[in-house]
Design a protein around this motif. Structure first.
Motif, short mmCIF file in Angstrom:
data_model
loop_
_atom_site.label_atom_id
_atom_site.label_comp_id
_atom_site.label_asym_id
_atom_site.label_seq_id
_atom_site.Cartn_x
_atom_site.Cartn_y
_atom_site.Cartn_z
N UNK A 127 0.83 -1.20 0.00
CA UNK A 127 0.00 0.00 0.00
C UNK A 127 0.87 1.26 0.00
N UNK A 128 0.22 2.38 -0.26
CA UNK A 128 0.92 3.67 -0.24
C UNK A 128 1.46 3.95 1.16
N UNK A 129 0.71 3.58 2.17
CA UNK A 129 1.13 3.85 3.55
C UNK A 129 2.42 3.12 3.92
N UNK A 130 2.71 2.01 3.24
CA UNK A 130 3.94 1.27 3.55
C UNK A 130 5.18 2.10 3.21
N UNK A 131 5.07 2.99 2.23
CA UNK A 131 6.20 3.86 1.87
C UNK A 131 6.51 4.80 3.02
N UNK A 132 5.45 5.44 3.56
CA UNK A 132 5.65 6.33 4.70
C UNK A 132 6.16 5.60 5.92
N UNK A 133 5.65 4.38 6.14
CA UNK A 133 6.11 3.59 7.29
C UNK A 133 7.59 3.26 7.17
N UNK A 134 8.02 2.91 5.97
CA UNK A 134 9.43 2.59 5.75
C UNK A 134 10.31 3.82 5.98
N UNK A 135 9.90 4.97 5.47
CA UNK A 135 10.70 6.18 5.63
C UNK A 135 10.76 6.62 7.09
N UNK A 136 9.65 6.50 7.81
CA UNK A 136 9.66 6.87 9.23
C UNK A 136 10.51 5.93 10.05
N UNK A 137 10.59 4.67 9.65
CA UNK A 137 11.39 3.71 10.39
C UNK A 137 12.88 3.79 10.10
N UNK A 138 13.25 4.55 9.10
CA UNK A 138 14.66 4.67 8.73
C UNK A 138 15.00 6.14 8.45
N UNK A 139 14.64 6.99 9.40
CA UNK A 139 14.78 8.44 9.20
C UNK A 139 16.24 8.84 9.07
#
Length: 237
Positions: free
Chosen positions: A103-115
């Motif tokens: 999903x689109x939200x997985x992109x944001x989750x990945x970026x937040x988890x590897x800031x």
């Protein structure tokens, strides 16, 4: 006494059963430690296909860019770079949605988890954008064949930055091979090219050559810096 002897024997057998997997695991680790480096360095069929596609993509990109830029079209370089990056972003998003089935939200989750690493990669991202601008400048002022020749200097720049940034120790054979590889590619391209560089005829060629050498420096630095960030992340894990 007889009961104690049996109990001692059972204890020894159980301890041997526990130590056996440990010894087996240690032997496996020891075998993995001495894996033949030639086997680990061998390129896979998938990797070879990717390299062929990248070579085709680079050659096609240079020719198409020169075709567009030779008549000095009236548009902003920044607009072309932004359009290129937006196209990459769109295709990457479609790959995640359609191929990876995420999903689109997985992109944001990945970026937040590897800031932290995302912030570090801002530097090579900016360098690559500058490199694209320099490519437009270079291919507007010099022929695509000359550009293909001069851009091979990025091999040398990558090796130089590897020594400076990653503290790699290049063997004498590696240095000689790298120099011979670059010289060989340059000579092959020069032999096939009928285009001569004439500084007195058109000073814009000098501008294109300087832009091409700037691309080599930017490409070498960005590649080595990205490798450093990836290795740092692996060490943390």
């Amino acid at each position: 006494m007889h009961g104690r002897g049996k109990q001692t024997q059972i204890t020894r057998m159980s301890s041997m059963d526990v130590e056996a997997p440990k010894q087996e695991h240690a032997s496996v680790q020891e075998e993995n430690k001495y894996v033949d480096p030639q086997q680990s360095d061998r390129i896979t069929s998938t990797g070879l296909k990717v390299l062929i596609l990248l070579a085709f993509q680079n050659c096609t990109k240079n020719l198409l860019t020169r075709y567009v830029m030779k008549d000095a079209p009236n548009f902003l370089y920044s607009a072309a770079v932004i359009g290129s990056e937006l196209t990459k972003l769109t295709l990457s998003t479609l790959y995640i949605l359609l191929i990876d089935k995420r999903s689109i939200s997985s992109i944001g989750t990945f970026l937040r988890g590897d800031v932290q690493n995302t912030k570090l990669l801002i530097i090579p991202a900016c360098v690559y954008n500058m490199q694209q601008t320099l490519e437009l400048v270079a291919l507007e002022n010099i022929h695509a064949s000359i550009f293909s020749v001069l851009v091979q200097s990025k091999l040398i720049m990558t090796a130089v930055f590897s020594v400076i940034v990653l503290r790699k120790q290049l063997r004498k054979a590696q240095v000689i091979s790298l120099v011979l590889l670059t010289v060989g590619v340059v000579l092959c391209n020069m032999e096939d090219s009928n285009v001569n560089i004439d500084f007195s005829k058109d000073s814009s060629q000098l501008k294109g050559i300087i832009a091409t050498l700037g691309i080599a420096v930017a490409s070498g630095f960005a590649a080595v810096y990205t490798e450093k960030v990836i290795k740092k992340k692996k060490d943390q894990n």
